[in-house]
Motif scaffolding. Structure first.
Motif, PDB file in Angstrom:
ATOM      1  N   LEU A 198       0.779  -1.243   0.132  1.00  0.00           N
ATOM      2  CA  LEU A 198      -0.212   0.026  -0.025  1.00  0.00           C
ATOM      3  C   LEU A 198       0.819   1.319  -0.184  1.00  0.00           C
ATOM      4  O   LEU A 198       0.478   2.265  -0.610  1.00  0.00           O
ATOM      5  CB  LEU A 198      -0.787  -0.007   1.324  1.00  0.00           C
ATOM      6  CG  LEU A 198      -2.092  -1.149   1.020  1.00  0.00           C
ATOM      7  CD1 LEU A 198      -3.011  -1.052   2.432  1.00  0.00           C
ATOM      8  CD2 LEU A 198      -2.981  -0.904   0.030  1.00  0.00           C
ATOM      9  N   GLN A 199       1.901   1.202   0.721  1.00  0.00           N
ATOM     10  CA  GLN A 199       2.866   2.415   0.821  1.00  0.00           C
ATOM     11  C   GLN A 199       3.359   2.908  -0.663  1.00  0.00           C
ATOM     12  O   GLN A 199       3.288   3.964  -0.891  1.00  0.00           O
ATOM     13  CB  GLN A 199       3.930   2.112   1.602  1.00  0.00           C
ATOM     14  CG  GLN A 199       3.564   2.062   3.210  1.00  0.00           C
ATOM     15  CD  GLN A 199       3.095   0.943   3.812  1.00  0.00           C
ATOM     16  OE1 GLN A 199       2.974   0.000   2.726  1.00  0.00           O
ATOM     17  NE2 GLN A 199       2.316   0.947   4.809  1.00  0.00           N
ATOM     18  N   GLU A 205      -3.361   5.266  13.665  1.00  0.00           N
ATOM     19  CA  GLU A 205      -4.099   4.314  13.600  1.00  0.00           C
ATOM     20  C   GLU A 205      -4.210   3.878  12.161  1.00  0.00           C
ATOM     21  O   GLU A 205      -4.259   2.741  11.738  1.00  0.00           O
ATOM     22  CB  GLU A 205      -5.475   4.530  14.301  1.00  0.00           C
ATOM     23  CG  GLU A 205      -5.468   4.735  15.662  1.00  0.00           C
ATOM     24  CD  GLU A 205      -6.522   5.199  16.196  1.00  0.00           C
ATOM     25  OE1 GLU A 205      -6.845   4.867  17.452  1.00  0.00           O
ATOM     26  OE2 GLU A 205      -7.346   6.155  15.818  1.00  0.00           O
ATOM     27  N   ARG A 206      -4.206   4.910  11.269  1.00  0.00           N
ATOM     28  CA  ARG A 206      -4.501   4.790   9.811  1.00  0.00           C
ATOM     29  C   ARG A 206      -3.239   3.906   9.159  1.00  0.00           C
ATOM     30  O   ARG A 206      -3.308   3.152   8.439  1.00  0.00           O
ATOM     31  CB  ARG A 206      -4.917   5.913   8.966  1.00  0.00           C
ATOM     32  CG  ARG A 206      -6.267   6.556   9.212  1.00  0.00           C
ATOM     33  CD  ARG A 206      -6.720   7.660   8.218  1.00  0.00           C
ATOM     34  NE  ARG A 206      -5.891   8.731   8.032  1.00  0.00           N
ATOM     35  CZ  ARG A 206      -6.136   9.814   8.889  1.00  0.00           C
ATOM     36  NH1 ARG A 206      -6.803   9.772   9.868  1.00  0.00           N
ATOM     37  NH2 ARG A 206      -5.164  10.606   8.978  1.00  0.00           N
ATOM     38  N   GLU A 207      -2.112   4.366   9.677  1.00  0.00           N
ATOM     39  CA  GLU A 207      -0.715   3.725   9.290  1.00  0.00           C
ATOM     40  C   GLU A 207      -0.749   2.357   9.631  1.00  0.00           C
ATOM     41  O   GLU A 207      -0.408   1.404   8.929  1.00  0.00           O
ATOM     42  CB  GLU A 207       0.203   4.586   9.636  1.00  0.00           C
ATOM     43  CG  GLU A 207       0.602   5.964   9.169  1.00  0.00           C
ATOM     44  CD  GLU A 207       0.981   5.778   7.635  1.00  0.00           C
ATOM     45  OE1 GLU A 207       1.829   4.857   7.434  1.00  0.00           O
ATOM     46  OE2 GLU A 207       0.664   6.597   6.918  1.00  0.00           O
ATOM     47  N   ILE A 255       5.418  -3.421  10.887  1.00  0.00           N
ATOM     48  CA  ILE A 255       4.446  -2.325  11.395  1.00  0.00           C
ATOM     49  C   ILE A 255       5.279  -1.458  12.220  1.00  0.00           C
ATOM     50  O   ILE A 255       5.442  -0.258  12.095  1.00  0.00           O
ATOM     51  CB  ILE A 255       2.930  -2.438  11.480  1.00  0.00           C
ATOM     52  CG1 ILE A 255       2.309  -3.286  10.469  1.00  0.00           C
ATOM     53  CG2 ILE A 255       2.415  -1.279  11.892  1.00  0.00           C
ATOM     54  CD1 ILE A 255       0.897  -3.515  10.691  1.00  0.00           C
ATOM     55  N   ALA A 256       5.406  -2.141  13.375  1.00  0.00           N
ATOM     56  CA  ALA A 256       6.205  -1.485  14.551  1.00  0.00           C
ATOM     57  C   ALA A 256       7.800  -0.978  14.145  1.00  0.00           C
ATOM     58  O   ALA A 256       7.820   0.442  14.207  1.00  0.00           O
ATOM     59  CB  ALA A 256       6.430  -2.263  15.767  1.00  0.00           C
ATOM     60  N   ASN A 262       2.380  -1.984  20.805  1.00  0.00           N
ATOM     61  CA  ASN A 262       1.415  -0.916  20.734  1.00  0.00           C
ATOM     62  C   ASN A 262       0.734  -0.992  19.485  1.00  0.00           C
ATOM     63  O   ASN A 262      -0.526  -0.646  19.405  1.00  0.00           O
ATOM     64  CB  ASN A 262       2.352   0.444  20.597  1.00  0.00           C
ATOM     65  CG  ASN A 262       1.595   1.644  20.657  1.00  0.00           C
ATOM     66  OD1 ASN A 262       0.491   1.732  21.257  1.00  0.00           O
ATOM     67  ND2 ASN A 262       2.197   2.844  20.154  1.00  0.00           N
ATOM     68  N   VAL A 263       1.299  -1.603  18.542  1.00  0.00           N
ATOM     69  CA  VAL A 263       0.814  -1.761  17.243  1.00  0.00           C
ATOM     70  C   VAL A 263      -0.459  -3.011  17.441  1.00  0.00           C
ATOM     71  O   VAL A 263      -1.665  -2.690  16.820  1.00  0.00           O
ATOM     72  CB  VAL A 263       1.491  -2.702  16.321  1.00  0.00           C
ATOM     73  CG1 VAL A 263       0.868  -3.065  15.044  1.00  0.00           C
ATOM     74  CG2 VAL A 263       2.654  -1.517  15.627  1.00  0.00           C
TER      75      VAL A 263
END
Length: 167
Positions: A15-16, A138-140, A154-155, A164-165
């Motif tokens: 997606l990035q 949150e969207r990321e 992701i983290a 946290n993720v």
């Protein structure tokens, strides 16, 4: 499940890098409403025959670099919304010849199980417009999850902890 089967070289930047906009697999699955068994050689050949879209060569190169050389993809509608989800299972094999009916059936069973688990949550969020109420962070995280990245991946990308993720 994701951590157990994702290729170690997979970077999770689908997606990035906006590959979702040029991925010929999703277009084909949408048009046919049927599973697509694919290999990278066929995708490249088909793209050359139709004229490659901007970004497609980069997408195909990333697929090769990430060891995603063949596989199967399904389209799964999201009940109560106009959204469609895709389930993609890939392998580091050059040809799609290894993909037999039993492989497709097993992949579909896993895809349907994950879809059944996630659909109610995503449907409610889509109907309530919740994605617009999410913070940028949150969207990321959600983009990373949608791209198939693990909590750890992701983290690292967001410079936070996997806990946290997950939270």
């Amino acid at each position: 499940l994701h951590d157990a089967f994702v290729p170690p070289q997979y970077r999770g930047d689908y997606l990035q890098k906006r590959h979702d906009r040029v991925d010929p697999r999703t277009t084909t699955v949408r048009e046919r409403h049927a599973p697509l068994i694919w290999d990278l050689h066929s995708l490249q050949r088909d793209a050359a025959g139709r004229g490659a879209a901007d970004g497609l060569p980069g997408f195909l190169r990333t697929m090769r670099d990430d060891g995603m050389l063949s596989g199967v993809m399904f389209e799964l509608p999201l009940p109560g919304t106009e959204l469609t989800t895709f389930a993609s299972f890939t392998a580091p094999r050059d040809s799609r010849d290894w993909m037999q009916r039993a492989n497709v059936e097993q992949a579909l069973i896993v895809a349907l199980a994950v879809h059944a688990f996630a659909s109610p949550h995503v449907s409610v969020a889509a109907q309530q417009g919740t994605p617009h109420a999410l913070s940028r962070f949150e969207r990321e995280i959600l983009s990373g999850v949608a791209a198939g990245s693990s909590d750890k991946q992701i983290a690292r990308r967001l410079d936070t902890t996997a806990h946290n993720v997950d939270y």
